[in-house]
Design an enzyme around this catalytic site. Sequence first.
Site, mmCIF file in Angstrom:
data_model
loop_
_atom_site.group_PDB
_atom_site.id
_atom_site.type_symbol
_atom_site.label_atom_id
_atom_site.label_comp_id
_atom_site.label_asym_id
_atom_site.label_seq_id
_atom_site.Cartn_x
_atom_site.Cartn_y
_atom_site.Cartn_z
ATOM 1 N N HIS A 86 3.746 14.224 1.085
ATOM 2 C CA HIS A 86 3.249 15.546 0.726
ATOM 3 C C HIS A 86 4.347 16.561 0.984
ATOM 4 O O HIS A 86 5.168 16.391 1.892
ATOM 5 C CB HIS A 86 2.035 15.932 1.571
ATOM 6 N N HIS A 121 -5.950 -0.473 5.651
ATOM 7 C CA HIS A 121 -5.747 0.379 6.829
ATOM 8 C C HIS A 121 -6.921 0.374 7.810
ATOM 9 O O HIS A 121 -7.573 1.397 8.042
ATOM 10 C CB HIS A 121 -5.374 1.810 6.454
ATOM 11 N N ASP A 126 0.709 2.725 3.691
ATOM 12 C CA ASP A 126 -0.037 3.818 3.061
ATOM 13 C C ASP A 126 0.894 5.024 2.900
ATOM 14 O O ASP A 126 0.500 6.177 3.123
ATOM 15 C CB ASP A 126 -1.282 4.179 3.867
ATOM 16 N N HIS A 168 0.852 -1.199 0.000
ATOM 17 C CA HIS A 168 0.000 0.000 0.000
ATOM 18 C C HIS A 168 0.884 1.244 0.000
ATOM 19 O O HIS A 168 1.241 1.775 1.054
ATOM 20 C CB HIS A 168 -0.898 -0.008 1.233
ATOM 21 N N ASN A 209 -4.284 6.476 -7.373
ATOM 22 C CA ASN A 209 -4.659 7.891 -7.372
ATOM 23 C C ASN A 209 -3.461 8.795 -7.615
ATOM 24 O O ASN A 209 -2.913 9.430 -6.722
ATOM 25 C CB ASN A 209 -5.421 8.288 -6.107
ATOM 26 N N HIS A 239 1.886 5.126 -2.194
ATOM 27 C CA HIS A 239 1.554 6.166 -3.164
ATOM 28 C C HIS A 239 2.874 6.830 -3.555
ATOM 29 O O HIS A 239 3.364 7.703 -2.834
ATOM 30 C CB HIS A 239 0.612 7.191 -2.560
ATOM 31 N N PHE A 240 3.446 6.422 -4.670
ATOM 32 C CA PHE A 240 4.737 6.981 -5.093
ATOM 33 C C PHE A 240 4.579 8.239 -5.941
ATOM 34 O O PHE A 240 5.554 8.814 -6.401
ATOM 35 C CB PHE A 240 5.560 5.918 -5.823
ATOM 36 N N ARG A 241 3.328 8.667 -6.188
ATOM 37 C CA ARG A 241 2.989 9.997 -6.711
ATOM 38 C C ARG A 241 3.337 10.223 -8.185
ATOM 39 O O ARG A 241 3.145 11.341 -8.679
ATOM 40 C CB ARG A 241 3.652 11.099 -5.888
ATOM 41 N N HIS A 262 -10.660 1.006 0.360
ATOM 42 C CA HIS A 262 -10.577 2.094 1.334
ATOM 43 C C HIS A 262 -11.977 2.251 1.886
ATOM 44 O O HIS A 262 -12.907 2.584 1.158
ATOM 45 C CB HIS A 262 -10.098 3.385 0.665
#
Length: 464
Positions: free
Chosen positions: A331, A254, A327, A71, A105, A73-75, A189
């Site tokens: 940012h 999560h 997760d 899980h 996402n 998020h490598f963006r 989610h």
Amino acid sequence: MDAQVPTTLIRNVRVFTDGSLHKGAVAFCEGIITAILFEADDDIDAFAESVADVVIDGKGGMLLPGAIDAHVHFREPGMTQKADIASESRAAAAGGVTTVLDMPNVNPTTTSPSALALKLSLFDEKSLVNYGVFYGITSANIDEALRLNPADICGYKVFLGSSTGGMLMNDASLLRQLFASTQRTIAVHSESEDIIRANRQRILAEFEAKEGKAVDDVPVEYHPVIRSTEACVATTDQAIRLAKETGANLHICHITTEAELSLLERGEIDDKKITAEACVAHLWFCDDDYKRLGTAIKCNPAIKTRQDREALRQGLTNGLIDTIATDHAPHCPSDKQGGAIKAASGMPSIQFSYLAMLELAKQGIVSLENVVKLMCENPAKRYRIADRGSIQLDAKADMVLVADNESLTVSADTILSKCGWSPFEGVTFSNRIMKTWVNGIEVFDQNSPAAQRPAAGQKIEYYG
């Protein structure tokens, strides 16, 4: 084996294999583990002299399987001001994570075959660690999603609550269609958007009445009030009921509440079609930490009470929690300004996830055996990842060497995530990652943490 291909031997280590640590050595060649030698039974010196071309002294450290973080998020693409595949896979390698499963996402969202092809090509070009990719489900792409080549995705991601990228899915008939039409893992989610919206409006109204003026944000301590236990339980219960009715392979991402755990069934992951994930942040922090860390620990679902955290920790050993992930969601610092409504949700954590869980093991909260099971073995089983997640003959040489006699204090200069910060800053861990190998290639060395490394990651293969 081709004699021209070098065999590497890691000796003077305690190897985690078959559920426990054993003094010995591990050899690998062409990215595959070719020998596991035990100090009491094997002549490691003879092997080193006659077979090994490269010998590495593990200095008495623990040689563990590389973690599989299912899980992240490598963006990339589209959000590379926050993070990118190169930077976050470097952070993963530094944390002993050798395989990641990336969420959809990004921009464009991974909800079309062309976007999927783009993301796979970017990982192939840049990733230091192995990778799989989730396909995001929308109200318009289920038929297309079911026609995808199974080798190209690790599973489907469904956002039952609010999400970035416009992937909110709360159409009951479409959800039933998906759940009834595939045996691929459906990761959800689970938060009710309706309950979250009502909570937000209520809290804002209370603050406006108190202050006598319009407000558009509230302190971060209200985040778990807005994204409440009730919001989580409502959709988790819905997803579990639907999975039981359709026979789907459901994975609840999560989990954050004691109440949700009461909806789950105990057992080994091999015997379950409904499984649950806990994230490191929810196992480490609780709502007491908002006063100290503020929006640095704001994430969705929210970090909740100490009682919830204790229930999650118990779930690591009583068969309710099946996998541990992060997760990981970087940012920029500017994104985290504000409170419960305005500040972005998510935090970078992959570089320190293994160390955090080993710390909980040292505190007696969870055993080392369960840390490896939940971070390595079980994610491989849940997502049917072939030849990874354990140290055994003929498995991929994805391993991490851990010094358990050296500490690491997290500071700004140790952080490799592109965003440059971590909620773990100031924490001292009792262990330190010394080296990490992916497919037999050294991708991290504590003596040169920022060194350029080859993109050693491979797209993972699936069985079954």
